[in-house]
Motif scaffolding. Sequence first.
Motif, PDB file in Angstrom:
ATOM      1  N   ASP A  24      11.170 -64.591  -7.297  1.00  0.00           N
ATOM      2  CA  ASP A  24      11.124 -63.406  -6.825  1.00  0.00           C
ATOM      3  C   ASP A  24       9.777 -63.251  -5.753  1.00  0.00           C
ATOM      4  OD1 ASP A  24      13.325 -62.710  -8.235  1.00  0.00           O
ATOM      5  OD2 ASP A  24      12.238 -62.166  -9.849  1.00  0.00           O
ATOM      6  N   TYR A  25       9.701 -62.219  -5.071  1.00  0.00           N
ATOM      7  CA  TYR A  25       8.460 -62.231  -3.844  1.00  0.00           C
ATOM      8  C   TYR A  25       8.400 -60.669  -4.120  1.00  0.00           C
ATOM      9  CZ  TYR A  25      11.897 -61.629  -0.024  1.00  0.00           C
ATOM     10  OH  TYR A  25      12.974 -61.242   0.706  1.00  0.00           O
ATOM     11  N   GLY A  26       6.934 -60.487  -3.643  1.00  0.00           N
ATOM     12  CA  GLY A  26       6.706 -58.811  -3.377  1.00  0.00           C
ATOM     13  C   GLY A  26       6.142 -58.287  -4.478  1.00  0.00           C
ATOM     14  N   ASN A  27       5.456 -57.137  -4.340  1.00  0.00           N
ATOM     15  CA  ASN A  27       4.824 -56.412  -5.553  1.00  0.00           C
ATOM     16  C   ASN A  27       4.681 -54.905  -5.091  1.00  0.00           C
ATOM     17  OD1 ASN A  27       3.681 -55.797  -8.035  1.00  0.00           O
ATOM     18  ND2 ASN A  27       1.906 -57.170  -7.638  1.00  0.00           N
ATOM     19  N   MET A  28       5.941 -54.472  -4.931  1.00  0.00           N
ATOM     20  CA  MET A  28       5.699 -52.940  -4.456  1.00  0.00           C
ATOM     21  C   MET A  28       5.219 -51.780  -5.415  1.00  0.00           C
ATOM     22  SD  MET A  28       8.861 -50.654  -2.590  1.00  0.00           S
ATOM     23  CE  MET A  28       8.580 -51.909  -0.995  1.00  0.00           C
ATOM     24  N   GLN A  29       4.297 -50.882  -4.759  1.00  0.00           N
ATOM     25  CA  GLN A  29       3.784 -49.746  -5.594  1.00  0.00           C
ATOM     26  C   GLN A  29       4.182 -48.633  -5.099  1.00  0.00           C
ATOM     27  OE1 GLN A  29       2.403 -50.768  -8.523  1.00  0.00           O
ATOM     28  NE2 GLN A  29       2.561 -53.064  -7.640  1.00  0.00           N
ATOM     29  N   ALA A  30       4.977 -47.798  -5.695  1.00  0.00           N
ATOM     30  CA  ALA A  30       5.604 -46.562  -4.977  1.00  0.00           C
ATOM     31  C   ALA A  30       5.462 -45.231  -5.830  1.00  0.00           C
ATOM     32  CB  ALA A  30       6.900 -46.834  -4.863  1.00  0.00           C
ATOM     33  N   ILE A  31       5.537 -44.170  -5.139  1.00  0.00           N
ATOM     34  CA  ILE A  31       5.328 -42.838  -5.702  1.00  0.00           C
ATOM     35  C   ILE A  31       6.387 -41.885  -5.070  1.00  0.00           C
ATOM     36  CG2 ILE A  31       3.907 -40.801  -6.220  1.00  0.00           C
ATOM     37  CD1 ILE A  31       1.496 -42.556  -6.480  1.00  0.00           C
ATOM     38  N   LEU A  32       6.957 -41.061  -5.751  1.00  0.00           N
ATOM     39  CA  LEU A  32       7.756 -39.985  -5.262  1.00  0.00           C
ATOM     40  C   LEU A  32       7.476 -38.534  -5.861  1.00  0.00           C
ATOM     41  CD1 LEU A  32      10.433 -39.016  -3.529  1.00  0.00           C
ATOM     42  CD2 LEU A  32      11.698 -39.589  -5.826  1.00  0.00           C
ATOM     43  N   TRP A  33       7.269 -37.563  -4.686  1.00  0.00           N
ATOM     44  CA  TRP A  33       7.069 -36.401  -5.079  1.00  0.00           C
ATOM     45  C   TRP A  33       8.191 -35.449  -4.566  1.00  0.00           C
ATOM     46  CZ3 TRP A  33       3.290 -32.619  -1.962  1.00  0.00           C
ATOM     47  CH2 TRP A  33       3.424 -31.210  -2.744  1.00  0.00           C
ATOM     48  N   ASN A  34       8.731 -34.880  -5.626  1.00  0.00           N
ATOM     49  CA  ASN A  34      10.172 -33.715  -5.425  1.00  0.00           C
ATOM     50  C   ASN A  34       9.386 -32.517  -5.253  1.00  0.00           C
ATOM     51  OD1 ASN A  34      12.167 -32.097  -5.744  1.00  0.00           O
ATOM     52  ND2 ASN A  34      13.389 -33.589  -6.610  1.00  0.00           N
ATOM     53  N   LYS A  35       9.367 -31.823  -4.202  1.00  0.00           N
ATOM     54  CA  LYS A  35       8.564 -30.824  -3.840  1.00  0.00           C
ATOM     55  C   LYS A  35       9.260 -29.689  -4.577  1.00  0.00           C
ATOM     56  CE  LYS A  35       6.376 -32.520   0.248  1.00  0.00           C
ATOM     57  NZ  LYS A  35       6.387 -32.312   1.503  1.00  0.00           N
ATOM     58  N   ALA A  36      10.623 -29.673  -4.642  1.00  0.00           N
ATOM     59  CA  ALA A  36      11.544 -28.524  -5.189  1.00  0.00           C
ATOM     60  C   ALA A  36      11.277 -28.313  -6.473  1.00  0.00           C
ATOM     61  CB  ALA A  36      13.243 -28.938  -4.852  1.00  0.00           C
ATOM     62  N   THR A  37      11.017 -29.326  -7.361  1.00  0.00           N
ATOM     63  CA  THR A  37      10.896 -29.384  -8.777  1.00  0.00           C
ATOM     64  C   THR A  37       9.585 -29.544  -9.118  1.00  0.00           C
ATOM     65  OG1 THR A  37      11.364 -31.644  -9.026  1.00  0.00           O
ATOM     66  CG2 THR A  37      13.240 -30.235  -9.212  1.00  0.00           C
ATOM     67  N   ASN A  38       8.551 -29.831  -8.385  1.00  0.00           N
ATOM     68  CA  ASN A  38       7.147 -30.363  -8.588  1.00  0.00           C
ATOM     69  C   ASN A  38       7.318 -31.479  -9.638  1.00  0.00           C
ATOM     70  OD1 ASN A  38       4.401 -29.941  -7.931  1.00  0.00           O
ATOM     71  ND2 ASN A  38       3.941 -28.832  -9.568  1.00  0.00           N
ATOM     72  N   ARG A  39       7.921 -32.275  -9.574  1.00  0.00           N
ATOM     73  CA  ARG A  39       8.031 -33.282 -10.232  1.00  0.00           C
ATOM     74  C   ARG A  39       7.691 -34.713  -9.443  1.00  0.00           C
ATOM     75  NH1 ARG A  39      11.601 -37.614 -11.562  1.00  0.00           N
ATOM     76  NH2 ARG A  39      11.626 -38.386 -13.806  1.00  0.00           N
ATOM     77  N   VAL A  40       6.525 -35.441 -10.127  1.00  0.00           N
ATOM     78  CA  VAL A  40       6.320 -36.816  -9.558  1.00  0.00           C
ATOM     79  C   VAL A  40       6.875 -37.971 -10.523  1.00  0.00           C
ATOM     80  CG1 VAL A  40       4.189 -38.086  -8.998  1.00  0.00           C
ATOM     81  CG2 VAL A  40       4.146 -35.543  -8.418  1.00  0.00           C
ATOM     82  N   SER A  41       7.101 -39.003  -9.747  1.00  0.00           N
ATOM     83  CA  SER A  41       7.513 -40.264 -10.398  1.00  0.00           C
ATOM     84  C   SER A  41       6.906 -41.203  -9.658  1.00  0.00           C
ATOM     85  CB  SER A  41       9.139 -40.479 -10.429  1.00  0.00           C
ATOM     86  OG  SER A  41       9.592 -40.264  -9.030  1.00  0.00           O
ATOM     87  N   ALA A  42       6.602 -42.256 -10.339  1.00  0.00           N
ATOM     88  CA  ALA A  42       5.831 -43.604  -9.720  1.00  0.00           C
ATOM     89  C   ALA A  42       6.287 -44.833 -10.570  1.00  0.00           C
ATOM     90  CB  ALA A  42       4.462 -43.414 -10.088  1.00  0.00           C
ATOM     91  N   ALA A  43       6.164 -45.987  -9.911  1.00  0.00           N
ATOM     92  CA  ALA A  43       6.758 -47.243 -10.307  1.00  0.00           C
ATOM     93  C   ALA A  43       6.122 -48.409  -9.665  1.00  0.00           C
ATOM     94  CB  ALA A  43       8.389 -47.269  -9.993  1.00  0.00           C
ATOM     95  N   ALA A  44       6.059 -49.359 -10.607  1.00  0.00           N
ATOM     96  CA  ALA A  44       5.151 -50.590 -10.218  1.00  0.00           C
ATOM     97  C   ALA A  44       6.432 -51.526 -10.127  1.00  0.00           C
ATOM     98  CB  ALA A  44       4.200 -51.008 -11.187  1.00  0.00           C
ATOM     99  N   ASP A  45       6.178 -52.399  -9.031  1.00  0.00           N
ATOM    100  CA  ASP A  45       7.453 -53.463  -9.222  1.00  0.00           C
ATOM    101  C   ASP A  45       7.426 -54.312 -10.311  1.00  0.00           C
ATOM    102  OD1 ASP A  45       8.723 -55.822  -8.103  1.00  0.00           O
ATOM    103  OD2 ASP A  45       8.148 -55.348  -6.284  1.00  0.00           O
ATOM    104  N   PRO A  46       8.542 -54.421 -10.833  1.00  0.00           N
ATOM    105  CA  PRO A  46       8.661 -55.251 -12.298  1.00  0.00           C
ATOM    106  C   PRO A  46       8.325 -56.872 -11.981  1.00  0.00           C
ATOM    107  CG  PRO A  46      10.869 -54.862 -11.130  1.00  0.00           C
ATOM    108  CD  PRO A  46      10.035 -53.977 -10.628  1.00  0.00           C
TER     109      PRO A  46
END
Length: 577
Positions: free
Chosen positions: A543-565
């Motif tokens: 496996d390769y890579g190590n992505m770090q990501a965040i999503l902000w849903n502005k309609a619901t004001n919900r933030v989700s985040a994930a680190a590469d497994p």
Amino acid sequence: MLASLRRQRGLLRTAVSFFLLLSLSSCTLFDPWFSPSTDTSARIPAAVASAHPLATQAGLDILAAGGNAVDAAIAVAASLGVVEPYSAGIGGGGFWLLYDAGEDRYRFIDARETAPAAAHRDYYLDADGRVNRDRAINGPSAAGIPGQPAAFAHLSEHYGQLPLTQTLAAAIQQARDGFAVDEKYRSWLGFRLETLRRYPESARIFLQQNEIPAVGHIIRQPDLADTLTALARQGHAGFYQGPVAERLLTEVRRHGGDWSAADLADYRVIERQPLQVQYGELKVISAPPPSSGGIALIQMLNMLNHYTWQQLPAVPQTHLLTEVMRRAYRDRAEFLGDPDFTKVPVSMLLAEQRAADWVKSINMDSATPSLSLSGSKTHDGGFHTTHLSVIDHQGNMVSATLSINLPFGSAFTAAGTGVLLNNEMDDFSAKPGEPNAYGLVGNEANAIAPGKRPLSSMTPTIINSPQQAAILGTPGGSRIISMVFLGALEHLQGKPVEDWVSRPRFHHQYLPDRIEHEPDTFSADEQEALQALGHQLHNVGRDYGNMQAILWNKATNRVSAAADPRGLGHAEVKPLP
């Protein structure tokens, strides 16, 4: 989402032309960062995603202490430089993409390393005109002038709310008290063990009796803690001048490097206009040269704009994505370098006409041989880097990708400083037409010159719209761009942030002419079908890579985040206070 873009090509052409006029120049505007919002109804959950739990916690602690996204990102990056010495640190550099929610403005901080004044086009050639690979990748002769300390000072002074003494405190403590070795550390150390053994100071710090340390062994770096303390107290001058600089110069020269006091004292980050391209309500913001990432990413999206790619079955879709990767990487090899030294035709590369011309050459029934496209062979940088993503309660965002190139950089630590130096000089073309450490070849646009910044694939990216904002990036050398591309496509299809970081990965970079992929990306039937189209497949065996990501849903004001497994990272959303 991108399928609908076919109806918006006129708007796209206009927007591209407007934004690319901005991308062609550097700027040195130091407007104050946002003023904290007093309207609690406008606040959103904050989040940090990074490649190590200790670094993520450092960022969360700074947010809790009243820092903004930039302050938190400094804390995360500094911590990563301590607990991930194989990935980044103050002996290296990186790119920082910032979003100011109050001004609705993006900034790009280029903290890439620079070639010392003593360097020149033939710097690594021996008497017979051959590249001295050892000198190009090992020891201080391979190191560019670090940009990371200058980035910390610049970001804190102009865009942060807290002093460096506070944002660097966690990293200083981690360096002094130590961190426990884990399996990831042991794995990356295996790539550079013999070279680390050549340099007693590095072996003393990072090895255990000259061997790979056992899991749980504590790595302490008191000299690095002292250097970080000097940087925290004195800012730019604490690293680039005074006792730290003197020790760096003494050790670099004693071991075969060519740095000068002026090389250090004169280093500055450069503020550049990030690339911004509008697709209807959707805006893609990414890295400008000397990164190749933003241009290649946008070129690939522009080509996909001509297809309803989401509706294609797995094999035809993989074929199409491979073909757009092939063409974007071909242009990368031909045209890109440091824009302060090389004329980079940004407007031409990102124009709709360029995408339309490339699309004409794509055959959905067979693979295009890369050499039939002509042009230069490709070149790229290191395969270990790190990335962090941050959003704060005001909606300010940071996407930063940082590197020292190879795992453990040049493997050389300057005694008395704790600074493990990069080997980013190998990201230049040591000799046009000759391969670098990865068997990849560069061209004249990326030839070595004094003060020049080597070409990079680091692609910190933000995708913003009235409905959502996405922050993403990853390490991975030449595969960075294709990973961000694939992650962005997951987002554009409305998939959750966990899918962006975990999707199986494949990659094509023009040359070598093959699809590289993780072990479980394709089924046996899919591999056979791709080969029938004329593609060569290469299982990279890991496996390769190590992505770090965040999503902000502005309609619901919900933030989700994930680190590469695939890594040891940690992503966490900080609820509203």
